[in-house]
Design an enzyme around this catalytic site. Structure first.
Site, PDB file in Angstrom:
ATOM      1  N   ASP A  48      26.975  40.481   7.890  1.00  0.00           N
ATOM      2  CA  ASP A  48      27.773  40.818   9.066  1.00  0.00           C
ATOM      3  C   ASP A  48      28.369  42.203   8.868  1.00  0.00           C
ATOM      4  OD1 ASP A  48      28.911  38.542  11.319  1.00  0.00           O
ATOM      5  OD2 ASP A  48      29.810  40.535  11.345  1.00  0.00           O
ATOM      6  N   ASN A 101      20.588  35.846  13.875  1.00  0.00           N
ATOM      7  CA  ASN A 101      21.569  35.397  14.861  1.00  0.00           C
ATOM      8  C   ASN A 101      22.438  36.529  15.412  1.00  0.00           C
ATOM      9  OD1 ASN A 101      23.761  33.414  15.985  1.00  0.00           O
ATOM     10  ND2 ASN A 101      24.845  34.660  14.472  1.00  0.00           N
ATOM     11  N   TYR A 165      20.533  42.360  28.191  1.00  0.00           N
ATOM     12  CA  TYR A 165      20.708  41.169  27.351  1.00  0.00           C
ATOM     13  C   TYR A 165      19.528  40.212  27.551  1.00  0.00           C
ATOM     14  CZ  TYR A 165      22.968  37.156  25.144  1.00  0.00           C
ATOM     15  OH  TYR A 165      23.248  36.087  24.319  1.00  0.00           O
ATOM     16  N   LYS A 169      16.592  39.126  24.871  1.00  0.00           N
ATOM     17  CA  LYS A 169      16.384  37.736  24.460  1.00  0.00           C
ATOM     18  C   LYS A 169      14.980  37.245  24.832  1.00  0.00           C
ATOM     19  CE  LYS A 169      20.381  37.168  22.520  1.00  0.00           C
ATOM     20  NZ  LYS A 169      20.464  36.950  21.061  1.00  0.00           N
TER      21      LYS A 169
HETATM   22  P1  NDP Z   1      29.940  36.622  18.116  1.00  0.00           P
HETATM   23  O1  NDP Z   1      30.249  37.966  18.672  1.00  0.00           O
HETATM   24  O2  NDP Z   1      31.009  35.600  18.099  1.00  0.00           O
HETATM   25  O3  NDP Z   1      29.387  36.786  16.631  1.00  0.00           O
HETATM   26  C1  NDP Z   1      28.368  37.689  16.371  1.00  0.00           C
HETATM   27  C2  NDP Z   1      28.586  38.270  14.984  1.00  0.00           C
HETATM   28  O4  NDP Z   1      27.529  39.224  14.767  1.00  0.00           O
HETATM   29  C3  NDP Z   1      29.911  39.026  14.875  1.00  0.00           C
HETATM   30  O5  NDP Z   1      30.549  38.754  13.654  1.00  0.00           O
HETATM   31  C4  NDP Z   1      29.455  40.472  14.960  1.00  0.00           C
HETATM   32  O6  NDP Z   1      30.325  41.396  14.309  1.00  0.00           O
HETATM   33  C5  NDP Z   1      28.116  40.404  14.266  1.00  0.00           C
HETATM   34  N1  NDP Z   1      27.305  41.573  14.528  1.00  0.00           N
HETATM   35  C6  NDP Z   1      27.230  42.316  15.661  1.00  0.00           C
HETATM   36  N2  NDP Z   1      26.414  43.362  15.492  1.00  0.00           N
HETATM   37  C7  NDP Z   1      25.959  43.279  14.212  1.00  0.00           C
HETATM   38  C8  NDP Z   1      25.102  44.078  13.424  1.00  0.00           C
HETATM   39  N3  NDP Z   1      24.547  45.194  13.899  1.00  0.00           N
HETATM   40  N4  NDP Z   1      24.854  43.708  12.150  1.00  0.00           N
HETATM   41  C9  NDP Z   1      25.417  42.594  11.631  1.00  0.00           C
HETATM   42  N5  NDP Z   1      26.241  41.808  12.319  1.00  0.00           N
HETATM   43  C10 NDP Z   1      26.520  42.143  13.601  1.00  0.00           C
HETATM   44  O7  NDP Z   1      28.658  36.093  18.896  1.00  0.00           O
HETATM   45  P2  NDP Z   1      28.118  34.594  19.118  1.00  0.00           P
HETATM   46  O8  NDP Z   1      28.354  33.779  17.927  1.00  0.00           O
HETATM   47  O9  NDP Z   1      28.578  34.107  20.435  1.00  0.00           O
HETATM   48  O10 NDP Z   1      26.566  34.883  19.294  1.00  0.00           O
HETATM   49  C11 NDP Z   1      25.635  34.779  18.227  1.00  0.00           C
HETATM   50  C12 NDP Z   1      24.235  34.874  18.778  1.00  0.00           C
HETATM   51  O11 NDP Z   1      24.029  33.836  19.731  1.00  0.00           O
HETATM   52  C13 NDP Z   1      23.966  36.190  19.516  1.00  0.00           C
HETATM   53  O12 NDP Z   1      22.652  36.604  19.242  1.00  0.00           O
HETATM   54  C14 NDP Z   1      24.116  35.800  20.974  1.00  0.00           C
HETATM   55  O13 NDP Z   1      23.377  36.626  21.829  1.00  0.00           O
HETATM   56  C15 NDP Z   1      23.559  34.380  20.956  1.00  0.00           C
HETATM   57  N6  NDP Z   1      24.003  33.555  22.052  1.00  0.00           N
HETATM   58  C16 NDP Z   1      25.343  33.281  22.265  1.00  0.00           C
HETATM   59  C17 NDP Z   1      25.730  32.471  23.315  1.00  0.00           C
HETATM   60  C18 NDP Z   1      27.163  32.112  23.547  1.00  0.00           C
HETATM   61  O14 NDP Z   1      27.453  31.438  24.566  1.00  0.00           O
HETATM   62  N7  NDP Z   1      28.075  32.468  22.687  1.00  0.00           N
HETATM   63  C19 NDP Z   1      24.744  31.921  24.265  1.00  0.00           C
HETATM   64  C20 NDP Z   1      23.389  32.269  23.957  1.00  0.00           C
HETATM   65  C21 NDP Z   1      23.041  33.053  22.898  1.00  0.00           C
HETATM   66  P3  NDP Z   1      31.417  42.195  15.217  1.00  0.00           P
HETATM   67  O15 NDP Z   1      32.343  41.160  15.721  1.00  0.00           O
HETATM   68  O16 NDP Z   1      32.076  43.142  14.273  1.00  0.00           O
HETATM   69  O17 NDP Z   1      30.652  42.878  16.308  1.00  0.00           O
END
Ligand code: NDP
Length: 262
Positions: A48, A101, A165, A169
């Site tokens: 992360d 993820n 987005y 996806k």
């Molecule tokens: P969150 O924003 O809660 O968590 C995502 C994490 O990924 C954060 O800690 C973020 O860090 C980190 N991150 C972002 N960019 C990078 C990078 N370049 N390298 C490493 N880490 C990174 O998101 P969600 O848990 O909600 O989503 C997770 C996945 O699920 C995503 O791919 C999202 O598109 C998908 N998804 C989510 C849905 C939802 O309803 N929540 C629905 C459908 C799909 P930081 O906070 O610093 O940016």
């Protein structure tokens, strides 16, 4: 006389002891996935960019007895990803599971979307998965075993206001199907999960009205939890799912059954 045979690599028979990378594993869905895999006895690498959340997540999981390494890695950086893979292989000897993820949201109507906004979403959500797969697959090929689980979204079907987005996806689905075909002979499976509305900090960023409207579109009338996605990852990551590849599993409370946009 010396026996002339090639030693086949030992294959895992259960999740216990397998090494799994969870990108974006510090919070939200990634942390839900990490909790589920840790409960199965997987050794975890959380990747992360959010160092504070990474530390908190690693500590939480270690307190349950899990073997966890938190690595500050941006999944859009080939150099950082390759360095993290090398150090993880040195530490654990192998990588069995890659859960792609990490991702960001992107809400803008097409005519209001600047090119750099489009590119940032595609790079973080799609190109990153290509980078991570390329870095991890060589070690999976050597051991003739690997599980790639890519997090897509129900939004890949198309969502008003989410062109970049949804496209990212949809690209994840196409990438997954192609990975499945290219590595089918190497003991490596690749599958995708399309979550619906999941209760995470990413969802909390949406406007309150948008959140309410979205919740009402779920046939089960509730949001999912990170562990709901973790349960699906557990299936794809398991050695026993070896004949399942190139599939997309919706985990969305029935929302994919209606094509209504929001
Ligand atoms: P969150 O924003 O809660 O968590 C995502 C994490 O990924 C954060 O800690 C973020 O860090 C980190 N991150 C972002 N960019 C990078 C990078 N370049 N390298 C490493 N880490 C990174 O998101 P969600 O848990 O909600 O989503 C997770 C996945 O699920 C995503 O791919 C999202 O598109 C998908 N998804 C989510 C849905 C939802 O309803 N929540 C629905 C459908 C799909 P930081 O906070 O610093 O940016």
């Amino acid at each position: 006389m010396e026996e002339d045979y090639k030693q086949e690599p030992v294959q895992p028979t259960s999740l216990r002891g397998m090494t799994a990378i969870v990108t974006g594993g510090a919070r939200g869905i990634g942390l839900g996935i990490a909790r589920t895999l840790a409960a199965e006895g997987c050794r975890l690498a959380l990747w992360d960019i959010d160092n504070d959340s990474l530390e908190a997540a690693s500590q939480e999981l270690r307190a349950t007895g899990a073997d966890v390494v938190g690595q500050q890695v941006s999944v859009t950086s080939t150099e950082e990803v390759e360095a993290a893979v090398a150090s993880l292989i040195q530490r654990n000897g192998r990588i069995d599971v890659l859960v792609n993820n990490a991702g960001i949201a992107g809400e803008k109507l097409v005519m209001k979307m600047e090119l750099d906004f489009w590119q940032r979403v595609i790079e973080t959500n799609l190109t990153s998965q290509f980078i991570c797969c390329k870095a991890v697959v060589p070690s999976m090929m050597k051991q003739k075993f690997g599980r790639i689980v890519n997090i897509s979204s129900r939004a890949w079907l198309g969502n008003r206001g989410q062109a970049s987005y949804s496209a990212s996806k949809g690209g994840v689905v196409s990438l997954t199907r192609t990975l499945a075909l290219e590595f089918a002979r190497n003991g490596i499976t690749a599958n995708a999960i399309a979550p619906g509305i999941i209760d995470t900090p990413l969802f909390a960023l949406l406007d309150a009205n948008v959140q309410d409207n979205l919740r009402r579109t779920v046939p089960m009338q509730r949001m999912g939890q990170g562990e709901d996605i973790g349960n699906a990852v557990r299936f794809f990551a398991s050695p026993s799912s070896s004949y399942v590849t190139g599939q997309v599993l919706y985990v969305c409370g029935g929302r994919s059954l209606s094509s209504a946009s929001v």
